[in-house]
Scaffold this motif. Sequence first.
Motif, PDB file in Angstrom:
ATOM      1  N   ALA A   1     100.569 105.230  37.795  1.00 22.89           N
ATOM      2  CA  ALA A   1     100.844 104.758  36.429  1.00 22.89           C
ATOM      3  C   ALA A   1     101.540 103.399  36.476  1.00 22.89           C
ATOM      4  O   ALA A   1     101.257 102.504  35.668  1.00 22.89           O
ATOM      5  CB  ALA A   1     101.698 105.774  35.680  1.00 22.89           C
ATOM      6  N   HIS A   2     102.438 103.221  37.438  1.00 25.19           N
ATOM      7  CA  HIS A   2     103.088 101.921  37.587  1.00 25.19           C
ATOM      8  C   HIS A   2     102.070 100.863  38.026  1.00 25.19           C
ATOM      9  O   HIS A   2     102.144  99.704  37.591  1.00 25.19           O
ATOM     10  CB  HIS A   2     104.213 102.006  38.618  1.00 25.19           C
ATOM     11  N   GLY A   3     101.110 101.263  38.859  1.00 20.77           N
ATOM     12  CA  GLY A   3     100.066 100.327  39.260  1.00 20.77           C
ATOM     13  C   GLY A   3      99.260  99.833  38.064  1.00 20.77           C
ATOM     14  O   GLY A   3      98.955  98.634  37.949  1.00 20.77           O
ATOM     15  N   VAL A   4      98.905 100.742  37.161  1.00 19.79           N
ATOM     16  CA  VAL A   4      98.184 100.341  35.943  1.00 19.79           C
ATOM     17  C   VAL A   4      99.061  99.425  35.097  1.00 19.79           C
ATOM     18  O   VAL A   4      98.592  98.416  34.547  1.00 19.79           O
ATOM     19  CB  VAL A   4      97.759 101.583  35.139  1.00 19.79           C
TER      20      VAL A   4
ATOM     21  N   CYS B   1      95.653 104.562  32.131  1.00 20.09           N
ATOM     22  CA  CYS B   1      95.036 103.458  31.387  1.00 20.09           C
ATOM     23  C   CYS B   1      95.089 103.727  29.890  1.00 20.09           C
ATOM     24  O   CYS B   1      95.460 102.851  29.091  1.00 20.09           O
ATOM     25  CB  CYS B   1      93.584 103.264  31.827  1.00 20.09           C
ATOM     26  N   ALA B   2      94.724 104.942  29.494  1.00 18.40           N
ATOM     27  CA  ALA B   2      94.721 105.295  28.072  1.00 18.40           C
ATOM     28  C   ALA B   2      96.127 105.230  27.494  1.00 18.40           C
ATOM     29  O   ALA B   2      96.351 104.670  26.404  1.00 18.40           O
ATOM     30  CB  ALA B   2      94.135 106.695  27.893  1.00 18.40           C
TER      31      ALA B   2
ATOM     32  N   ALA C   1      88.625  99.816  26.385  1.00 21.99           N
ATOM     33  CA  ALA C   1      87.634 100.887  26.560  1.00 21.99           C
ATOM     34  C   ALA C   1      87.683 101.334  28.015  1.00 21.99           C
ATOM     35  O   ALA C   1      88.072 100.567  28.905  1.00 21.99           O
ATOM     36  CB  ALA C   1      86.236 100.415  26.196  1.00 21.99           C
ATOM     37  N   TRP C   2      87.286 102.582  28.237  1.00 23.66           N
ATOM     38  CA  TRP C   2      87.203 103.122  29.591  1.00 23.66           C
ATOM     39  C   TRP C   2      85.763 103.533  29.868  1.00 23.66           C
ATOM     40  O   TRP C   2      85.049 104.008  28.980  1.00 23.66           O
ATOM     41  CB  TRP C   2      88.114 104.342  29.760  1.00 23.66           C
ATOM     42  N   ALA C   3      85.341 103.331  31.112  1.00 23.70           N
ATOM     43  CA  ALA C   3      84.001 103.761  31.526  1.00 23.70           C
ATOM     44  C   ALA C   3      84.034 104.121  33.008  1.00 23.70           C
ATOM     45  O   ALA C   3      84.990 103.799  33.725  1.00 23.70           O
ATOM     46  CB  ALA C   3      82.971 102.659  31.278  1.00 23.70           C
TER      47      ALA C   3
END
Length: 371
Positions: A186-189, A222-223, A236-238
Amino acid sequence: MREPVELRRQRILAAVESRGSARVADLAAELQVSVVTVRRDVEELAQEGRLRRGHGVVRSPLAAQDLPAARAPAPDGEVVAVVVPERHTYLYESLHGARSVLEAAGRRIALHIAPQVTGAERPLVERALADGAAGLLLAPRWRTRADEEGDYGWLALLDVPAVLMERRPRPGSALHAMDSVCSDHAHGVHLAVQHLVGLGHRRIVFATRDDSPTARTLRSACARIADAHPLVERWAWALCAPEAGHDGPYTAQETAELPALLREVGATAAVLHGDVDALMLVQRLADSGVRVPEDCSVVAYDDVVAGLGTPPLTAVAPPKADVGRAAAELLLQRLAAPRGGGGPVRRIELLPALSVRGSTRACAGAADRPE
């Protein structure tokens, strides 16, 4: 995608060095390639002095029979078994980190490579324990949540110290109280988003795989982070590769071709897990006339080969080797403690870092945009 030759040879070296020797036929089975391919690799490695060949057997140049008695291999009670998925360069870096700690402590590593099938880890662990392994370092593949939960029961019943690497079981599960060492993805994102937003990017596409615990963690992060960031206008995510969507119910957008999705979202930046998918996106964008970073900034997640791209890719780098070192140090503490001792269960998280390279730059018009 076919595995690069050098990566396959590194896996051969890792297997032989951890065991001292290995049969060519066994290596071929573990790598899921032909015996002829392994023989060819072994021949090249032997010519470079990195291996010694025998009749159907490969030995490390530092095999036990070539060393002084003081460096003889540890007895079975001093063996640590390491189980990692095949063709997983990321975790091989963690393996080498663990190896440095274990060998310094006089422990011998028994490396087991799990093939790409559900449930492959359990028989390898049972074999390792039957061979006398005193402790375990584990990184199950867990392609789906169901695969993961299917392993909880037998892993919770292990009667030797064990530490998970880059795997964190679901809270409240039978495996919740198991030692683990992970990267804080999560920290990386967060690092990736902050970097891009700081460059003026406001619309971002994220893409991950659908076949690992890390991918699932990254998607969730990401979300959460993009939704909460006040400067992210749209995201957006894919899936990194649309053909990967056979394992779950995905929407048309989630399996869209990434160049098309970038256009639809009006995105000026993309974050991809992992490096190879990010490098391939750069190539696909170039084929459609989109320049990186002039028209679109790209951040890779893993940083194994991201720096080799053209341009070299900005990348989030989880502390891969440090995860292995920390897991090995924790396992050694458990092995040194009285049975059942060693203190409370530990769930260790290490922070990734961001390496800024040539694939990201300020978004056009960012200087004129009000914050």
